[in-house]
Design an enzyme around this catalytic site. Structure first.
Site, PDB file in Angstrom:
ATOM      1  N   ASP A   1      45.960  40.842  34.448  1.00  0.00           N
ATOM      2  CA  ASP A   1      45.182  41.796  35.247  1.00  0.00           C
ATOM      3  C   ASP A   1      46.086  42.869  35.864  1.00  0.00           C
ATOM      4  O   ASP A   1      47.260  42.622  36.129  1.00  0.00           O
ATOM      5  CB  ASP A   1      44.431  41.029  36.352  1.00  0.00           C
ATOM      6  CG  ASP A   1      43.261  41.825  36.903  1.00  0.00           C
ATOM      7  OD1 ASP A   1      42.894  42.865  36.313  1.00  0.00           O
ATOM      8  OD2 ASP A   1      42.713  41.407  37.954  1.00  0.00           O
TER       9      ASP A   1
ATOM     10  N   HIS B   1      46.613  50.016  29.732  1.00  0.00           N
ATOM     11  CA  HIS B   1      46.298  49.026  28.694  1.00  0.00           C
ATOM     12  C   HIS B   1      47.370  49.039  27.593  1.00  0.00           C
ATOM     13  O   HIS B   1      47.749  47.994  27.069  1.00  0.00           O
ATOM     14  CB  HIS B   1      44.912  49.288  28.097  1.00  0.00           C
ATOM     15  CG  HIS B   1      43.789  49.131  29.093  1.00  0.00           C
ATOM     16  ND1 HIS B   1      43.749  48.082  29.983  1.00  0.00           N
ATOM     17  CD2 HIS B   1      42.684  49.883  29.341  1.00  0.00           C
ATOM     18  CE1 HIS B   1      42.648  48.194  30.734  1.00  0.00           C
ATOM     19  NE2 HIS B   1      41.990  49.287  30.367  1.00  0.00           N
TER      20      HIS B   1
ATOM     21  N   LEU C   1      54.432  27.967  18.200  1.00  0.00           N
ATOM     22  CA  LEU C   1      53.611  28.272  19.386  1.00  0.00           C
ATOM     23  C   LEU C   1      52.215  28.609  18.900  1.00  0.00           C
ATOM     24  O   LEU C   1      52.070  29.265  17.862  1.00  0.00           O
ATOM     25  CB  LEU C   1      54.197  29.496  20.123  1.00  0.00           C
ATOM     26  CG  LEU C   1      53.311  30.199  21.160  1.00  0.00           C
ATOM     27  CD1 LEU C   1      53.173  29.353  22.423  1.00  0.00           C
ATOM     28  CD2 LEU C   1      53.888  31.566  21.556  1.00  0.00           C
TER      29      LEU C   1
ATOM     30  N   ARG D   1      43.560  55.059  32.632  1.00  0.00           N
ATOM     31  CA  ARG D   1      43.592  53.589  32.541  1.00  0.00           C
ATOM     32  C   ARG D   1      44.134  53.107  31.193  1.00  0.00           C
ATOM     33  O   ARG D   1      44.831  52.097  31.105  1.00  0.00           O
ATOM     34  CB  ARG D   1      42.186  53.012  32.786  1.00  0.00           C
ATOM     35  CG  ARG D   1      41.712  53.184  34.218  1.00  0.00           C
ATOM     36  CD  ARG D   1      40.279  52.684  34.388  1.00  0.00           C
ATOM     37  NE  ARG D   1      40.145  51.267  34.108  1.00  0.00           N
ATOM     38  CZ  ARG D   1      40.416  50.287  34.986  1.00  0.00           C
ATOM     39  NH1 ARG D   1      40.816  50.593  36.216  1.00  0.00           N
ATOM     40  NH2 ARG D   1      40.274  49.028  34.647  1.00  0.00           N
TER      41      ARG D   1
ATOM     42  N   SER E   1      37.498  34.608  37.585  1.00  0.00           N
ATOM     43  CA  SER E   1      36.795  35.591  36.738  1.00  0.00           C
ATOM     44  C   SER E   1      36.287  35.003  35.414  1.00  0.00           C
ATOM     45  O   SER E   1      36.460  35.599  34.346  1.00  0.00           O
ATOM     46  CB  SER E   1      37.694  36.808  36.468  1.00  0.00           C
ATOM     47  OG  SER E   1      38.027  37.463  37.671  1.00  0.00           O
TER      48      SER E   1
ATOM     49  N   ARG F   1      47.699  34.298  37.268  1.00  0.00           N
ATOM     50  CA  ARG F   1      46.957  35.562  37.330  1.00  0.00           C
ATOM     51  C   ARG F   1      47.855  36.613  37.963  1.00  0.00           C
ATOM     52  O   ARG F   1      48.428  36.389  39.030  1.00  0.00           O
ATOM     53  CB  ARG F   1      45.666  35.454  38.131  1.00  0.00           C
ATOM     54  CG  ARG F   1      44.878  36.780  38.078  1.00  0.00           C
ATOM     55  CD  ARG F   1      43.473  36.689  38.609  1.00  0.00           C
ATOM     56  NE  ARG F   1      42.766  37.945  38.349  1.00  0.00           N
ATOM     57  CZ  ARG F   1      41.467  38.053  38.133  1.00  0.00           C
ATOM     58  NH1 ARG F   1      40.703  36.990  38.158  1.00  0.00           N
ATOM     59  NH2 ARG F   1      40.923  39.235  37.913  1.00  0.00           N
TER      60      ARG F   1
HETATM   61  C1  IPE Z   1      39.614  39.432  34.168  1.00  0.00           C
HETATM   62  O1  IPE Z   1      39.997  40.621  34.762  1.00  0.00           O
HETATM   63  C2  IPE Z   1      39.461  39.612  32.684  1.00  0.00           C
HETATM   64  C3  IPE Z   1      40.691  39.880  31.953  1.00  0.00           C
HETATM   65  C4  IPE Z   1      41.895  39.913  32.449  1.00  0.00           C
HETATM   66  C5  IPE Z   1      40.518  40.111  30.545  1.00  0.00           C
HETATM   67  P1  IPE Z   1      38.940  41.625  35.411  1.00  0.00           P
HETATM   68  O2  IPE Z   1      39.721  42.748  35.952  1.00  0.00           O
HETATM   69  O3  IPE Z   1      37.873  41.932  34.433  1.00  0.00           O
HETATM   70  O4  IPE Z   1      38.318  40.711  36.558  1.00  0.00           O
HETATM   71  P2  IPE Z   1      37.595  41.097  37.914  1.00  0.00           P
HETATM   72  O5  IPE Z   1      36.499  42.058  37.571  1.00  0.00           O
HETATM   73  O6  IPE Z   1      38.623  41.731  38.786  1.00  0.00           O
HETATM   74  O7  IPE Z   1      37.116  39.795  38.471  1.00  0.00           O
HETATM   75  C1  IPE Z   2      43.308  43.999  32.839  1.00  0.00           C
HETATM   76  O1  IPE Z   2      43.498  45.129  33.624  1.00  0.00           O
HETATM   77  C2  IPE Z   2      42.806  44.331  31.459  1.00  0.00           C
HETATM   78  C3  IPE Z   2      41.407  43.940  31.206  1.00  0.00           C
HETATM   79  C4  IPE Z   2      40.638  43.352  32.047  1.00  0.00           C
HETATM   80  C5  IPE Z   2      40.862  44.241  29.903  1.00  0.00           C
HETATM   81  P1  IPE Z   2      42.311  45.870  34.351  1.00  0.00           P
HETATM   82  O2  IPE Z   2      41.762  46.898  33.419  1.00  0.00           O
HETATM   83  O3  IPE Z   2      41.317  44.903  34.868  1.00  0.00           O
HETATM   84  O4  IPE Z   2      43.091  46.579  35.535  1.00  0.00           O
HETATM   85  P2  IPE Z   2      42.663  46.711  37.060  1.00  0.00           P
HETATM   86  O5  IPE Z   2      42.248  45.353  37.521  1.00  0.00           O
HETATM   87  O6  IPE Z   2      41.543  47.689  37.100  1.00  0.00           O
HETATM   88  O7  IPE Z   2      43.891  47.201  37.748  1.00  0.00           O
HETATM   89 MG    MG Z   3      41.146  43.906  36.622  1.00  0.00          MG
END
Ligand code: IPE
Ligand code: IPE
Ligand code: MG
Length: 246
Positions: free
Chosen positions: A24, A41, A135, A37, A200, A192
């Site tokens: 995350d 990624h 792995l 964003r 989540s 996390r």
């Molecule tokens: C959880 O992260 C899902 C992934 C890392 C793929 P999110 O960013 O989607 O979760 P919330 O919305 O903060 O709970």
């Molecule tokens: C994790 O990063 C990637 C996915 C959930 C796909 P986020 O896109 O959730 O990044 P934040 O939480 O908005 O910083």
């Molecule tokens: Mg997120």
């Protein structure tokens, strides 16, 4: 004062067999730099590469990465397209490298929501790497723990309705055998990133006795040293599984 030191010959404790990571913070990483964003990624995909390599070298047997949740489909169409594009690139470009390093790839999640070409790439990658043993990299894609549990319940109900299973035979083993993770051990350590402290909808059944490690590090910055830190924290925990302290 007598200092107690560990004997030099002491072997380090074995690594956790299964590490699962909620990757995350990509969006916040990009935002902090005034970038879109997607840039976060993209850098996140590099962190995946580093982490997979480190996990293999550390002797971890299973690494599960939460890459896209069932709920992530609610994000703006452009972001979903970008994430699927990165997934496509990863499957096209990284699998030969995984294979070379003896890594087996597995995907868990609702594959019916993924495009036909991505499904074909997953089939190909899983087949190519199926016999590897260094792995197992489990990618959770379009994955939701609640959906997985509901799906398992439905399968059991169908088997009972068809007369192939008796309700009395439904126990934890029978239930777990109908999850996406049927042949994968439960995670020992769940990490996390990004400072959030919630699950989540990740591995709800499987994480029953996982040790949790939360780190402030944003996923694009994650690497070997952070994985090692988390494993070190794991080794400091006493796992009790509900029993009295030892
Ligand atoms: C959880 O992260 C899902 C992934 C890392 C793929 P999110 O960013 O989607 O979760 P919330 O919305 O903060 O709970
Ligand atoms: C994790 O990063 C990637 C996915 C959930 C796909 P986020 O896109 O959730 O990044 P934040 O939480 O908005 O910083
Ligand atoms: Mg997120």
């Amino acid at each position: 004062m007598v200092m107690e030191t560990a004997p030099l010959s002491a072997t380090p404790p074995p690594p956790p067999a299964h590490v699962a990571i909620i990757m995350d913070g990509n969006g916040r990483w990009a935002k902090a730099r005034g970038l879109p964003r997607t840039a976060g990624h993209k850098r996140g995909a590099e962190a995946v590469r580093r982490t997979v390599e480190a996990a293999r070298e550390m002797g971890i047997s299973y690494l599960t990465l939460y890459a896209f949740s069932s709920e992530n489909w609610k994000r703006p169409a452009g972001e979903v397209t970008d994430l699927m594009g990165l997934l496509r690139l990863y499957l096209r470009n990284e699998v030969s490298n995984l294979h070379k390093n003896g890594i087996r790839l597995r995907v868990i999640g609702d594959r019916t929501r993924l495009s036909a070409d991505i499904n074909a790439l997953i089939d190909e990658s899983e087949a190519k790497t199926a016999a590897n043993t260094a792995l197992t990299l489990v990618l959770a894609l379009s994955y939701g723990g609640r959906q997985e549990i509901v799906c398992a319940a439905r399968r059991l109900a169908e088997e009972v309705a068809a007369g192939r299973l008796s309700p009395a035979d439904i126990d934890e083993t029978a239930f777990a055998a109908r999850l996406f993770t049927a042949d994968i051990p439960d995670p020992d350590l769940l990490i996390r990133t990004s400072g959030e402290q919630r699950i989540s909808n990740f591995l709800l059944w499987q994480a029953a006795y996982a040790e949790f490690v939360f780190t402030e590090v944003l996923w694009p910055d994650f690497g070997r040293e952070h994985l090692e830190e988390a494993v070190c924290a794991f080794h400091g925990r006493e796992r009790r599984y509900g029993a009295a302290p030892g």
